[in-house]
Design a protein around this motif. Sequence first.
Motif, PDB file in Angstrom:
ATOM      1  N   TRP A  44       0.818  -1.215   0.000  1.00 29.54           N
ATOM      2  CA  TRP A  44       0.000   0.000   0.000  1.00 29.54           C
ATOM      3  C   TRP A  44       0.851   1.263   0.000  1.00 29.54           C
ATOM      4  N   ALA A  47       1.558   1.653  -3.606  1.00 27.97           N
ATOM      5  CA  ALA A  47       0.346   2.039  -4.329  1.00 27.97           C
ATOM      6  C   ALA A  47       0.016   3.501  -4.064  1.00 27.97           C
ATOM      7  N   GLY A  51      -0.101   6.786  -6.713  1.00 33.54           N
ATOM      8  CA  GLY A  51      -1.326   7.540  -6.929  1.00 33.54           C
ATOM      9  C   GLY A  51      -1.084   8.990  -6.566  1.00 33.54           C
ATOM     10  N   GLY A  56      -8.047   6.171  -2.446  1.00 35.60           N
ATOM     11  CA  GLY A  56      -9.492   6.321  -2.359  1.00 35.60           C
ATOM     12  C   GLY A  56      -9.931   7.377  -1.364  1.00 35.60           C
ATOM     13  N   THR A 191     -12.554 -13.594   2.635  1.00 35.93           N
ATOM     14  CA  THR A 191     -11.356 -12.758   2.568  1.00 35.93           C
ATOM     15  C   THR A 191     -11.594 -11.559   1.666  1.00 35.93           C
ATOM     16  N   LEU A 192     -12.236 -11.824   0.533  1.00 38.31           N
ATOM     17  CA  LEU A 192     -12.459 -10.755  -0.434  1.00 38.31           C
ATOM     18  C   LEU A 192     -13.578  -9.825   0.027  1.00 38.31           C
ATOM     19  N   MET A 197      -8.617  -8.111   1.824  1.00 38.83           N
ATOM     20  CA  MET A 197      -7.627  -7.822   0.792  1.00 38.83           C
ATOM     21  C   MET A 197      -7.488  -6.313   0.591  1.00 38.83           C
ATOM     22  N   PHE A 198      -8.611  -5.612   0.673  1.00 39.35           N
ATOM     23  CA  PHE A 198      -8.609  -4.152   0.525  1.00 39.35           C
ATOM     24  C   PHE A 198      -9.864  -3.637   1.224  1.00 39.35           C
ATOM     25  N   LEU A 202     -13.222   0.823  -1.460  1.00 40.24           N
ATOM     26  CA  LEU A 202     -12.453   1.051  -2.693  1.00 40.24           C
ATOM     27  C   LEU A 202     -13.137   0.400  -3.893  1.00 40.24           C
ATOM     28  N   LEU A 203     -14.107  -0.465  -3.621  1.00 44.21           N
ATOM     29  CA  LEU A 203     -14.825  -1.116  -4.721  1.00 44.21           C
ATOM     30  C   LEU A 203     -15.601  -0.069  -5.516  1.00 44.21           C
ATOM     31  N   PRO A 204     -15.872  -0.371  -6.791  1.00 38.03           N
ATOM     32  CA  PRO A 204     -16.751   0.522  -7.548  1.00 38.03           C
ATOM     33  C   PRO A 204     -18.123   0.593  -6.855  1.00 38.03           C
TER      34      PRO A 204
ATOM     35  N   VAL B  39      -9.343 -13.952  -6.383  1.00 43.30           N
ATOM     36  CA  VAL B  39      -9.244 -12.984  -5.295  1.00 43.30           C
ATOM     37  C   VAL B  39      -8.024 -12.096  -5.514  1.00 43.30           C
ATOM     38  N   THR B  43      -8.077  -8.101  -6.474  1.00 45.80           N
ATOM     39  CA  THR B  43      -7.433  -7.129  -5.598  1.00 45.80           C
ATOM     40  C   THR B  43      -6.595  -6.151  -6.410  1.00 45.80           C
ATOM     41  N   VAL B  46      -8.814  -3.720  -8.259  1.00 43.93           N
ATOM     42  CA  VAL B  46      -9.389  -2.684  -7.393  1.00 43.93           C
ATOM     43  C   VAL B  46      -8.335  -1.648  -7.008  1.00 43.93           C
ATOM     44  N   HIS B  50      -7.428   3.088  -8.037  1.00 40.97           N
ATOM     45  CA  HIS B  50      -7.079   4.223  -7.188  1.00 40.97           C
ATOM     46  C   HIS B  50      -5.620   4.646  -7.294  1.00 40.97           C
ATOM     47  N   THR B  51      -4.869   3.995  -8.169  1.00 44.54           N
ATOM     48  CA  THR B  51      -3.470   4.377  -8.339  1.00 44.54           C
ATOM     49  C   THR B  51      -3.037   4.064  -9.768  1.00 44.54           C
ATOM     50  N   GLN B  52      -1.968   4.728 -10.217  1.00 39.09           N
ATOM     51  CA  GLN B  52      -1.504   4.459 -11.585  1.00 39.09           C
ATOM     52  C   GLN B  52      -0.414   3.400 -11.613  1.00 39.09           C
ATOM     53  N   SER B  53       0.395   3.376 -10.540  1.00 40.36           N
ATOM     54  CA  SER B  53       1.479   2.406 -10.568  1.00 40.36           C
ATOM     55  C   SER B  53       1.842   1.952  -9.165  1.00 40.36           C
ATOM     56  N   ILE B  54       2.352   0.743  -9.072  1.00 40.32           N
ATOM     57  CA  ILE B  54       2.878   0.233  -7.815  1.00 40.32           C
ATOM     58  C   ILE B  54       4.359  -0.011  -8.040  1.00 40.32           C
TER      59      ILE B  54
END
Lengths: 271, 263
Positions: A44, A47, A51, A56, A191-192, A197-198, A202-204, B39, B43, B46, B50-54
Amino acid sequence: MFAIFDKYRQVFLTGLQSNIVYRFNFAVRGFFSLFHLAAVVILWSAASLGGSGGIGGFSLGQTITYFVTLLILQFFISAFNEDYQISEEIRNGLINQFLLKPINYFAYRFSIFVAARLVSGLVVIVPLLIALPVLREYLAFPHDYRVLLFGLPAMAMSAVIQFSIAYCFGLLSFWFLEIQGFVILSMALETLLGGQMFPLDLLPEWAYAIARCLPFYYQMYFPAAIFTGRLTDPTLIFQGYGIQVAWVIALLLVNQVLWSRGLRRHTAVGG
Amino acid sequence: MLHYAKIWAASARYSITRTLMFRGDFFVWSLVELFWMSVNILTITVIYEHTQSIAGWTKYQMVLLVGTSMLIQRFLMGFFWSSIFEMGRNIRSGNFDFYLAQPGNVMFMATTRKLDPDSLLNSLVAAAVVIYAARQLGLDPSAGQIALYALMVLCGVVIHYSILVLSISLAFWLTSAQGIEGIYFTLTEFSRLPRAAFTGIATQMLFVWLLPVVMVTNVPASLLVQGFDLTLSAWLFGSALVWFAAAVFVFNRGLRRYTSASS
C-alpha cells in the motif's frame, strides 16, 4: 433462570483454561501476522506513492490503520478452527454426550468460542506492541470516542456472524465426510468480501452496494470501518446495524434447521 | 534416469486414478484454487482503480507478476505439495519407513509420490493469466525469451520446493513440523510484490536476497516486461542450485537421525 447462565459460565471458564494452554500457539500466529502486515505496508505504500499520495480519499496512514485494526479484530472475533472442531465432534461421535444432557450445543460451543477469542485477542497484543515502534508512524486512529460507542455493538454482532458461519460449516458434517473444501472455498469469499484484501469502500459503487447486503461485509469490514473512521455517517451506521441484525437472525435460523435436520440423519457412531 | 521416469509415471497414474475415484473432491478443490487466484487478480484490479502504478509497475505488468507467482505455486502444489506435507506427518508417525524400502532415492520417492491434478489444471489458468497480461501489454516475446521465462519459472519451482523440503526436514529433529504451511503462505504474499517496492533495508535483505521469494517471481516477470537481464537470471539460477543443494544436505542429515517411531 440463573442456573442456565451458570451452566454456560462454567463452560466459558473451562474454555478459558483450555485455551490458555495454547497461548504460545496464538502468540506465534500473531507474530507471523506481522509478516502479513509487512507485506501490506509494502504494497500500500507503493500504491499510495503511485497515486496521488493516498488511496481512495484516505491517507496511507488511515489505510494501514485499517489493516492493523482488521488484524486485531481477527484475533478477537473471527472463527479459527471452530468449524473443524464441530466437524470432528460430529464425525467421531463425541456429540452424542450433548444429546443426552440438558445443554444447548450451540450455546455450549459459543461459550467456548468467546473464551478462545478472549485469550487469542489478548495474546495478539504482545507482537503488536513489539512492532509498535515501527508501526507507530503509520497509525492514524480517529480521535473520537463515538467510534467505540458505535463500533463495539457492530463488533459483538460480527462475532456472532463469524461463529454462526463456522457452526453451519461444522454441521455440514452430518451430510459430508469432508468439509475442508467448503471451508476454504468460503474463506476465499470471506477474505475478499469481508474486506481483508482491501477496504471495501475502494470497490466501484455498484459492487460496494452489493457487498453491503452480504453477510461477509458484517463479518469483519463493518466494525473495522467504524473503528477506523471510514464509516462515519450515523444513518449509514444504523442502516448497517439493521442489515447486520437481519443476518444474525437468518444465520441462527439456518443453524437451527441444519441442527434438527442433521440430527435426524445422525447415526451416533462411537460414544 | 529412465528408471526414475518410470517410477514417477507410476505415481502419476496412481494419482490420476485416485482423482477419478473422488471426482467431487477434484471439482471442489479446483474451484478453491480458482477462487483464490481470482481474489488476487481482483485485488490488483481494485487497487489500480485508485493508483496508476505500484513501484513503477502498471496494472497489467502487476497482473503478469501475480500470474507468474500463481504459475510457480500451482506447479509446486501440483507436483510436490501433498507428498512433502505427508512426509512431515510420516516422519512423526513412523510411516516414513515405507519410503526407505522403496527402489530409489529416498528424497525423490518421498516428495514425488502424489500429484494434485486440480493444481495442474489450474496452472493452465495461471498460464492464461500471464498470456492475457502479456497481450494487454502488447508484448511480443521471442521464442528465446519464452524459453528463458520457462527456465526461470522452473528455477522458481526448484527454490520453493527446496525451501519446503528443508523446512519439513526439520521434523527429523523437532518431530513436528506443523504450522509450516501457514508460514509458506505468508511468504508467498511477498512473491506477489514488485522488487522495487521493498524500500526498507531489512525487508529487502530478508525477502529479496536471503529468502528469494520476491526474486523468484520478479526475475521471470521482468524478463518479459523489461527484457533479459543476465546478472539477475544467473543469480536466480545460482540460488536455485544453492537452495537445492542445501535441501538435499539437510534432508540426508535428517535421514540419518530418523529412528522410526512405530513399534
